[in-house]
Write a protein that holds these residues in place. Structure first.
Motif, PDB file in Angstrom:
ATOM      1  N   LEU A  95       0.839  -1.192   0.000  1.00 33.50           N
ATOM      2  CA  LEU A  95       0.000   0.000   0.000  1.00 33.50           C
ATOM      3  C   LEU A  95       0.872   1.240   0.000  1.00 33.50           C
ATOM      4  CD1 LEU A  95      -2.785  -0.946   2.578  1.00 33.50           C
ATOM      5  CD2 LEU A  95      -2.874  -1.087   0.083  1.00 33.50           C
ATOM      6  N   ARG A 130      -2.769   7.717  -4.294  1.00 37.45           N
ATOM      7  CA  ARG A 130      -3.748   6.843  -4.951  1.00 37.45           C
ATOM      8  C   ARG A 130      -3.763   7.104  -6.460  1.00 37.45           C
ATOM      9  NH1 ARG A 130      -7.757   4.304  -2.171  1.00 37.45           N
ATOM     10  NH2 ARG A 130      -7.913   4.640   0.070  1.00 37.45           N
ATOM     11  N   SER A 185      -9.002  -3.626   7.264  1.00 36.83           N
ATOM     12  CA  SER A 185      -9.099  -2.169   7.284  1.00 36.83           C
ATOM     13  C   SER A 185      -8.491  -1.595   8.553  1.00 36.83           C
ATOM     14  CB  SER A 185     -10.567  -1.743   7.158  1.00 36.83           C
ATOM     15  OG  SER A 185     -11.052  -1.980   5.854  1.00 36.83           O
ATOM     16  N   ARG A 221      -4.641  -0.692   8.363  1.00 37.55           N
ATOM     17  CA  ARG A 221      -4.115   0.218   7.334  1.00 37.55           C
ATOM     18  C   ARG A 221      -3.510   1.488   7.955  1.00 37.55           C
ATOM     19  NH1 ARG A 221      -8.010   1.101   2.323  1.00 37.55           N
ATOM     20  NH2 ARG A 221      -9.356   1.979   3.937  1.00 37.55           N
ATOM     21  N   SER A 274     -11.098  -2.486   2.555  1.00 37.31           N
ATOM     22  CA  SER A 274      -9.753  -2.913   2.161  1.00 37.31           C
ATOM     23  C   SER A 274      -9.787  -3.997   1.079  1.00 37.31           C
ATOM     24  CB  SER A 274      -8.977  -3.430   3.383  1.00 37.31           C
ATOM     25  OG  SER A 274      -9.370  -4.720   3.781  1.00 37.31           O
ATOM     26  N   ASN A 310      -8.254  -1.218  -1.609  1.00 38.95           N
ATOM     27  CA  ASN A 310      -6.789  -1.296  -1.618  1.00 38.95           C
ATOM     28  C   ASN A 310      -6.217  -1.298  -3.030  1.00 38.95           C
ATOM     29  OD1 ASN A 310      -6.449  -1.313   1.137  1.00 38.95           O
ATOM     30  ND2 ASN A 310      -6.058  -3.507   1.311  1.00 38.95           N
ATOM     31  N   GLN A 341      -4.890   1.830  -4.073  1.00 35.23           N
ATOM     32  CA  GLN A 341      -3.809   2.327  -3.227  1.00 35.23           C
ATOM     33  C   GLN A 341      -2.525   1.526  -3.443  1.00 35.23           C
ATOM     34  OE1 GLN A 341      -5.045   2.857   0.870  1.00 35.23           O
ATOM     35  NE2 GLN A 341      -3.022   3.564   1.475  1.00 35.23           N
ATOM     36  N   THR A 367      -4.806  -9.871  -1.093  1.00 37.20           N
ATOM     37  CA  THR A 367      -6.082  -9.768  -0.390  1.00 37.20           C
ATOM     38  C   THR A 367      -6.397 -11.017   0.415  1.00 37.20           C
ATOM     39  OG1 THR A 367      -6.900  -8.271  -2.116  1.00 37.20           O
ATOM     40  CG2 THR A 367      -8.564  -9.327  -0.733  1.00 37.20           C
TER      41      THR A 367
END
Length: 401
Positions: free
Chosen positions: A113, A119, A187, A190, A230, A234, A237, A251
């Motif tokens: 990330l 982003r 989440s 993060r 997330s 994500n 990101q 993931t």
């Protein structure tokens, strides 16, 4: 979790606009945490009133509007996440905000990330995102923490208050079923980590901590909604864009950690919320739902909530033409969106509901909003959207039964 056995039930995705009194009280408590005079009674009364307003709008499965998740400004896209900071140990204030952190570049096979300011959607539309007249906003940026010690759950009193207020509101309205939103491990993790040796260790520590909140909600006889942007968000990101295969592997650990946190808990009291981030931007770098559907169904929940009403993802209802919903599960598609001030016509809402009903069975569809309305649209518009949702569910029911 009820099913739509004789009509389409309606719910929503969680956050609802706070009252001016509650916003003012939260702001006072932000300035002086000891300033709690009358707050508990104010919060309880506000939740009771909100449950009644949801019922009158045609919402069958209401919640507390996430009123127990502090929000002190009318525009706030992050309370669904930042509420957890006050319920976890091991956190200290970070020197750098998540928007100002240095960008991090990923490599093939090694997605990581990057900062929020890096982003890909924000980079593609840099002029629009930095133009104050473009209407793209996420409100004032908050100071986020970092992890410097062992993460453990400390929010027992806070979640007990959420439970007490919602159950009191449900009883006053003569309702039996309601839900409370709670943050996922993926989440939750993060934020900057300066304590755990690996990312996996950190995520599982968050899983152990947040499990305490899930259990408290379920033990109280309520439904817990796991909020987890997330899983989908994500993707935007990670810079540069990863392969789908790399992203799904990235993931998988978040799904496994969530299932670990949910182990032994009854699926019929668990629903999962997936979204691509609720900020009002172009979203051209969102991952397609077709890539995530199988991953979504690996999560041990009885219901799956996802965005299906906004213009970037509405067409993806067709995913369910090729994806089989497991027996006993329900889908909770967004048929009213948080991403526009335009109030959906009930006929459109009904059409959207019917698409899903034809594909997975009418009894397996609960109509919802894309994401939370609180902090995203004006309270008057949010109220109208809930009414359109309720009316659309009634129209769809009249056609489907």
């Amino acid at each position: 979790m009820r099913k739509s056995t004789d009509r389409i039930l309606a719910t929503h995705a969680g956050s609802l606009p706070r009252t001016p009194e509650l916003l003012a009280a939260n702001a006072a408590r932000d300035a002086d945490p000891s300033d709690t005079g009358g707050y508990a009674e104010l919060l309880s009364d506000a939740v009771a009133d909100l449950v009644l307003r949801q019922q009158r709008a045609g919402i069958d499965i209401p919640n507390d509007g996430e009123y127990g998740h502090s929000m002190s400004a009318e525009v706030d896209y992050g309370a669904w996440w930042s509420y957890s900071f006050a319920r976890l140990s091991g956190l200290t204030v970070a020197e750098t905000g998540i928007w100002e952190m240095e960008p991090v570049r990923s490599e093939p096979g090694k997605p990581v990330l990057t900062s929020f300011g890096d982003r890909r959607d924000r980079g593609r539309f840099r002029e629009a995102y930095t133009d104050p007249s473009s209407s793209i906003t996420t409100g004032a940026q908050k100071v986020f923490p970092k992890v410097t010690g062992k993460v453990e759950y400390t929010g027992y009193d806070a979640v007990a208050g959420d439970i007490r207020n919602l159950k009191s509101g449900l009883a006053a309205a003569g309702l039996e079923e309601g839900f409370l939103a709670s943050l996922s491990p993926g989440s939750c993790s993060r934020i900057a980590n300066e304590y755990y040796a690996t990312e996996e260790e950190f995520i599982y520590a968050c899983a152990d901590a947040m499990r305490e909140e899930y259990k408290a909600i379920i033990d109280a006889g309520l439904i817990v909604q796991i909020d987890d942007p997330s899983i989908a968000e994500n993707w935007d990101q990670i810079n540069p864009e990863p392969s789908v295969e790399d992203y799904l592997r990235f993931t998988e650990i978040r799904v496994e950690a969530l299932n670990y946190a949910l182990r032994g808990l009854p699926e019929e009291q668990i629903r999962f919320h997936l979204c691509w981030g609720s900020w009002h931007g172009p979203h051209t770098t969102d991952i397609e739902f077709r890539h995530l559907a199988d991953t979504l169904l690996k999560i041990n929940a009885g219901g799956y909530s996802f965005e299906a009403g906004n213009v970037r993802h509405e067409h993806e209802w067709r995913v369910w033409e090729d994806t089989k919903l497991p027996d006993g599960k329900v889908i909770i598609p967004g048929v009213v969106s948080h991403a526009t001030n335009v109030v959906e016509h009930p006929e459109l809402v009904a059409d959207r509901i019917e698409r899903f009903a034809r594909l997975v069975g009418r009894e397996n569809v609960i109509a919802s909003t894309d994401c939370g309305l609180g902090g995203r649209v004006h309270p008057q518009i949010a109220a109208a959207k809930l009414e359109a949702l309720g009316e659309g569910a009634r129209l769809a029911s009249s056609r489907l039964w």
